[in-house]
Design an enzyme around this catalytic site. Structure first.
Site, PDB file in Angstrom:
ATOM      1  N   ALA A  67       0.170  -0.962   0.062  1.00 54.61           N
ATOM      2  CA  ALA A  67      -0.172   0.443  -0.447  1.00 54.61           C
ATOM      3  C   ALA A  67       0.962   1.289  -0.291  1.00 54.61           C
ATOM      4  O   ALA A  67       2.690   0.939   0.392  1.00 54.61           O
ATOM      5  CB  ALA A  67      -0.700  -0.039   1.204  1.00 54.61           C
ATOM      6  N   GLY A 110       0.771  -4.820   1.228  1.00 59.93           N
ATOM      7  CA  GLY A 110      -0.762  -5.378  -0.028  1.00 59.93           C
ATOM      8  C   GLY A 110      -0.398  -5.725  -1.256  1.00 59.93           C
ATOM      9  O   GLY A 110      -1.308  -6.010  -1.444  1.00 59.93           O
ATOM     10  N   GLU A 113      -0.543  -8.830  -0.717  1.00 59.19           N
ATOM     11  CA  GLU A 113      -1.959  -9.747   0.035  1.00 59.19           C
ATOM     12  C   GLU A 113      -2.726  -9.407  -1.791  1.00 59.19           C
ATOM     13  O   GLU A 113      -4.214 -10.358  -2.166  1.00 59.19           O
ATOM     14  CB  GLU A 113      -2.452  -8.708   0.376  1.00 59.19           C
ATOM     15  N   GLU A 133       5.389  -5.364   6.776  1.00 60.26           N
ATOM     16  CA  GLU A 133       4.854  -3.798   7.492  1.00 60.26           C
ATOM     17  C   GLU A 133       5.320  -3.734   8.756  1.00 60.26           C
ATOM     18  O   GLU A 133       5.250  -3.287   9.763  1.00 60.26           O
ATOM     19  CB  GLU A 133       2.701  -4.400   7.817  1.00 60.26           C
TER      20      GLU A 133
END
Ligand code: HXC
Length: 259
Positions: A67, A110, A113, A133
């Site tokens: 992200a 992300g 993911e 993260e």
């Protein structure tokens, strides 16, 4: 510049769409705009009767490095609720056609993911996967602790999420995160060959397989087997099931219509 590019580059196969993440300067960091554009494009392709398989990729350096940290750094929980950051992620699960992630370079946070939201991953040998993260003071947020654990098991998922370490493509293959590793230089060609194989199959049966396999994560074994059996029966209402079995018995290639 658009955050997402979509092409139909395979002249010999009009049923395969290629979607590219396109923020190369920030290693395809997944901003909320990018995610919205991605989901809009995937819905458009899902609704296009010509499309049978979607390939999702990045570039040689990164599939996606997570992200967008710059976008998140000062965010409050209320900002995140108000901008519906996760709505796009939830919508990814509504795509009914097969999506293959073709991963070169980084697939982190992300990005990992997103690759795991796809139906399977083909990795170039330069690919690196991880949930880093924890290195920036937070946790996975788009299913990393859940999908990674289901893919590679508790112990390895705990280690990756708690250390933030990356793993190489070969390790990801050995651990069951990716379906196949190929030389990075031939990733797109190899992914295309797999996409072509799937695009030549009965499209409705392919959708039902996707649905049934995904139910394996949601249901008990007996409920899942029951669900699968009902999808199996359902294929017998398609012309493609008749065509596939007749073609086998007549020793010829089937011609599927998608109904
Ligand atoms: C915003 C990013 C970014 C990210 C890289 N960049 N990752 N920008 N968000 N996730 C930017 C850098 O700031 C830099 O911009 C440019 O991309 C190139 O990155 P470098 O760090 O200079 O490259 P390199 O030294 O090769 O290191 C590559 C890297 C590193 C190891 C992948 O960039 C990295 O650690 N990135 C962050 C990975 C991460 O923590 N991901 C998880 C994010 S949180 P400039 O302007 O300096 O050139 C997350 C939560 C998801 O994903 C929750 C669900 C939504």
């Amino acid at each position: 510049m658009s955050n997402i590019l979509c092409e139909f580059p395979y002249n010999d196969h009009k049923h395969i769409a290629l979607v590219k993440l396109n923020r190369p300067k920030v290693l395809n960091a997944l901003s909320t705009d990018l995610m919205r554009e991605l989901v809009d494009k995937l819905f458009e392709l899902d609704d296009n009767p010509e499309v049978r398989v979607i390939i999702l990729t990045g570039n040689d350096r990164a599939f996606a490095a997570g992200a967008d940290i710059a976008q998140m750094v000062e965010a409050t929980p209320i900002d995140q609720i108000n901008n519906n950051r996760f709505r796009s992620w939830q919508q990814l699960a509504q795509i009914t056609k097969p999506i293959i992630a073709a991963v070169n370079g980084y697939a982190l946070g992300g990005g990992c993911e997103l690759a795991m939201h796809c139906d399977f991953i083909i990795a170039g040998d330069s690919a690196k996967f991880g949930q880093p993260e924890i290195k920036i003071g937070t946790t996975p947020g788009a299913g990393g602790t859940q999908r990674l654990t289901r893919a590679i098991g508790k112990s390895k998922a705990m280690m990756l999420a708690m250390t933030g370490e990356m793993i190489e493509a070969k390790q990801a293959l050995d651990w069951g995160l990716v379906a196949k590793v190929v030389p990075s230089t031939t990733l797109m060609q190899e992914t295309y060959e797999t996409a072509k194989n799937i695009a030549n199959k009965a499209p409705v049966a392919i959708k039902l397989i996707k649905e049934s396999v995904n139910k394996a994560f949601e249901m008990s074994l007996s409920d899942g087997v029951d669900f699968e059996r009902r999808n199996f029966y359902l294929t017998f209402s398609s012309s493609d099931q008749k065509e596939g079995m007749r073609a086998f018995l007549e020793k010829r290639d089937p011609e599927y219509k998608g109904n």
